[in-house]
Design a protein around this motif. Structure first.
Motif, PDB file in Angstrom:
ATOM      1  N   PHE A  65       0.842  -0.990   0.125  1.00 41.20           N
ATOM      2  CA  PHE A  65       0.009   0.512   0.091  1.00 41.20           C
ATOM      3  C   PHE A  65       0.849   1.051   0.086  1.00 41.20           C
ATOM      4  N   ALA A  66       1.999   1.681   0.750  1.00 42.18           N
ATOM      5  CA  ALA A  66       2.631   1.773   0.092  1.00 42.18           C
ATOM      6  C   ALA A  66       3.607   2.589  -0.834  1.00 42.18           C
ATOM      7  N   ALA A  67       3.290   1.548  -0.915  1.00 46.15           N
ATOM      8  CA  ALA A  67       4.128   1.246  -2.668  1.00 46.15           C
ATOM      9  C   ALA A  67       3.413   1.876  -3.514  1.00 46.15           C
ATOM     10  N   MET A  68       2.361   2.040  -3.449  1.00 53.71           N
ATOM     11  CA  MET A  68       1.220   1.734  -4.250  1.00 53.71           C
ATOM     12  C   MET A  68       0.520   3.544  -4.589  1.00 53.71           C
ATOM     13  N   LYS A  69       1.235   4.654  -3.809  1.00 61.06           N
ATOM     14  CA  LYS A  69       1.240   5.636  -3.396  1.00 61.06           C
ATOM     15  C   LYS A  69       1.515   6.271  -5.199  1.00 61.06           C
ATOM     16  N   THR A  70       2.684   5.578  -5.365  1.00 59.52           N
ATOM     17  CA  THR A  70       3.675   6.052  -6.484  1.00 59.52           C
ATOM     18  C   THR A  70       3.899   5.565  -7.573  1.00 59.52           C
ATOM     19  N   ASP A  71       3.282   4.085  -7.571  1.00 59.26           N
ATOM     20  CA  ASP A  71       3.572   3.036  -8.496  1.00 59.26           C
ATOM     21  C   ASP A  71       1.910   2.562  -9.346  1.00 59.26           C
ATOM     22  N   SER A  72       1.375   3.097  -9.808  1.00 56.34           N
ATOM     23  CA  SER A  72       0.037   3.421 -10.744  1.00 56.34           C
ATOM     24  C   SER A  72      -0.597   1.491 -11.195  1.00 56.34           C
ATOM     25  N   ALA A  73       0.858   1.069 -11.821  1.00 52.64           N
ATOM     26  CA  ALA A  73       0.799  -0.812 -11.849  1.00 52.64           C
ATOM     27  C   ALA A  73       0.804  -1.425 -10.796  1.00 52.64           C
ATOM     28  N   LEU A  74       1.327  -1.283  -9.779  1.00 48.79           N
ATOM     29  CA  LEU A  74       1.148  -1.956  -8.741  1.00 48.79           C
ATOM     30  C   LEU A  74      -0.495  -1.899  -8.369  1.00 48.79           C
ATOM     31  N   THR A  75      -0.829  -0.363  -8.134  1.00 48.72           N
ATOM     32  CA  THR A  75      -1.863  -0.156  -8.080  1.00 48.72           C
ATOM     33  C   THR A  75      -3.028  -1.459  -8.692  1.00 48.72           C
ATOM     34  N   ALA A  76      -2.776  -1.809  -9.926  1.00 48.25           N
ATOM     35  CA  ALA A  76      -3.946  -2.272 -10.628  1.00 48.25           C
ATOM     36  C   ALA A  76      -3.353  -3.462 -10.777  1.00 48.25           C
ATOM     37  N   THR A  77      -2.352  -4.242 -10.423  1.00 47.27           N
ATOM     38  CA  THR A  77      -2.077  -5.145 -10.024  1.00 47.27           C
ATOM     39  C   THR A  77      -2.520  -6.011  -8.536  1.00 47.27           C
ATOM     40  N   VAL A  78      -3.061  -5.119  -7.290  1.00 46.72           N
ATOM     41  CA  VAL A  78      -3.278  -5.018  -6.272  1.00 46.72           C
ATOM     42  C   VAL A  78      -5.289  -4.918  -6.078  1.00 46.72           C
ATOM     43  N   ILE A  79      -5.504  -4.094  -6.831  1.00 48.37           N
ATOM     44  CA  ILE A  79      -7.495  -3.527  -5.990  1.00 48.37           C
ATOM     45  C   ILE A  79      -7.282  -5.002  -7.903  1.00 48.37           C
ATOM     46  N   GLY A  80      -6.759  -5.710  -8.387  1.00 46.84           N
ATOM     47  CA  GLY A  80      -7.041  -6.763  -9.493  1.00 46.84           C
ATOM     48  C   GLY A  80      -7.068  -7.857  -9.159  1.00 46.84           C
ATOM     49  N   SER A  81      -6.668  -8.341  -8.296  1.00 46.83           N
ATOM     50  CA  SER A  81      -6.646  -9.168  -7.356  1.00 46.83           C
ATOM     51  C   SER A  81      -7.497  -9.785  -6.442  1.00 46.83           C
ATOM     52  N   THR A  82      -8.504  -8.655  -6.250  1.00 45.81           N
ATOM     53  CA  THR A  82      -9.482  -8.076  -4.838  1.00 45.81           C
ATOM     54  C   THR A  82     -10.857  -8.744  -6.261  1.00 45.81           C
ATOM     55  N   ILE A  83     -10.896  -8.752  -7.640  1.00 39.34           N
ATOM     56  CA  ILE A  83     -11.621  -8.240  -8.039  1.00 39.34           C
ATOM     57  C   ILE A  83     -11.556  -9.921  -8.412  1.00 39.34           C
ATOM     58  N   HIS A  84     -12.388 -10.623  -8.333  1.00 38.55           N
ATOM     59  CA  HIS A  84     -12.614 -12.263  -9.299  1.00 38.55           C
ATOM     60  C   HIS A  84     -12.840 -12.205 -10.857  1.00 38.55           C
ATOM     61  N   VAL A 114     -10.858 -10.647 -12.752  1.00 36.12           N
ATOM     62  CA  VAL A 114     -10.668  -9.309 -13.596  1.00 36.12           C
ATOM     63  C   VAL A 114     -10.609  -9.105 -15.134  1.00 36.12           C
ATOM     64  N   ASP A 115     -10.829  -8.410 -16.392  1.00 31.68           N
ATOM     65  CA  ASP A 115     -10.029  -8.600 -17.406  1.00 31.68           C
ATOM     66  C   ASP A 115      -9.107  -7.293 -16.873  1.00 31.68           C
ATOM     67  N   SER A 116      -8.205  -7.320 -16.291  1.00 26.08           N
ATOM     68  CA  SER A 116      -7.221  -6.333 -16.590  1.00 26.08           C
ATOM     69  C   SER A 116      -6.820  -5.185 -17.634  1.00 26.08           C
ATOM     70  N   ASN A 117      -7.216  -5.618 -18.934  1.00 26.82           N
ATOM     71  CA  ASN A 117      -7.211  -5.508 -19.603  1.00 26.82           C
ATOM     72  C   ASN A 117      -8.152  -4.156 -20.166  1.00 26.82           C
ATOM     73  N   ALA A 118      -9.742  -4.809 -19.118  1.00 29.84           N
ATOM     74  CA  ALA A 118     -10.597  -4.021 -20.347  1.00 29.84           C
ATOM     75  C   ALA A 118     -10.785  -1.980 -20.054  1.00 29.84           C
ATOM     76  N   PRO A 119     -11.347  -1.532 -20.687  1.00 29.82           N
ATOM     77  CA  PRO A 119     -11.399  -0.054 -20.302  1.00 29.82           C
ATOM     78  C   PRO A 119     -11.841   0.298 -19.020  1.00 29.82           C
ATOM     79  N   PHE A 120     -13.046   0.160 -18.789  1.00 29.37           N
ATOM     80  CA  PHE A 120     -13.583  -0.135 -17.092  1.00 29.37           C
ATOM     81  C   PHE A 120     -12.022   0.308 -16.226  1.00 29.37           C
ATOM     82  N   PHE A 121     -11.890  -1.365 -15.778  1.00 33.69           N
ATOM     83  CA  PHE A 121     -10.872  -1.109 -14.646  1.00 33.69           C
ATOM     84  C   PHE A 121      -9.871  -0.088 -15.334  1.00 33.69           C
ATOM     85  N   ARG A 122      -9.253  -0.196 -16.618  1.00 37.14           N
ATOM     86  CA  ARG A 122      -7.789   0.777 -16.355  1.00 37.14           C
ATOM     87  C   ARG A 122      -8.416   2.809 -16.515  1.00 37.14           C
TER      88      ARG A 122
END
Length: 153
Positions: free
Chosen positions: A28-47, A49-57
């Motif tokens: 979470f501390a690293a996510m403050k400055t790393d949007s790719a990490l944020t996408a990975t972490v939030i994506g892991s909570t969404i069963h 998920v299509d991480s390339n979908a426009p709504f997700f991105r």
């Protein structure tokens, strides 16, 4: 509790909080400055998920990034030091506690215990869903919501 006639909790933190390990706090501390990490972490909570979908991105990731930038790891630290049991006992309105079948973030047992603590709560599992059932399957979530709030279905 006096303000509402019914309530719905989706994958809630249990009444006694939740403790995340140090790796999650560091992420979470690293996510403050790393949007790719944020996408990975939030994506892991969404069963499923299509991480390339426009709504997700275009919607989910930027919203998560703003939340992390604002509250960072502090929310995770705050959640481990709570005890809402006395407050949960005061909730005497019909409340639906929904928990995703595949939620890997929060324990289902905590949601069940929370529902049992409230006077008029019922617990239900969102089949096939993870931590974000409202995003993963809005139609299924809407079905539960309408049935509970409006006696539809």
């Amino acid at each position: 509790p006096e303000l509402f006639h019914k309530g719905l909790l989706l994958d809630p933190v249990g009444a006694k909080g939740v403790t995340f390990d140090d790796s999650m706090l560091k992420a979470f501390a690293a996510m403050k400055t790393d949007s790719a990490l944020t996408a990975t972490v939030i994506g892991s909570t969404i069963h499923g998920v299509d991480s390339n979908a426009p709504f997700f991105r275009q919607s989910i990731v930027p919203a998560a990034q703003r939340a992390v930038e604002t509250i960072g790891p502090w929310v995770l630290q705050a959640l481990k030091a709570v005890d809402y049991m006395p407050l949960a006992r005061r909730v005497q309105i019909p409340t639906l506690v929904l928990h995703g079948e595949h939620d890997v973030l929060l324990p289902m047992e905590d949601s069940k215990a929370l529902a049992q603590t409230m006077g008029k709560a019922e617990f239900a599992v969102l089949p096939g869903q993870g931590h974000c059932g409202n995003i993963e399957n809005p139609k299924l979530f809407k079905t539960y919501l309408e049935k509970f709030f409006f006696n539809l279905g």
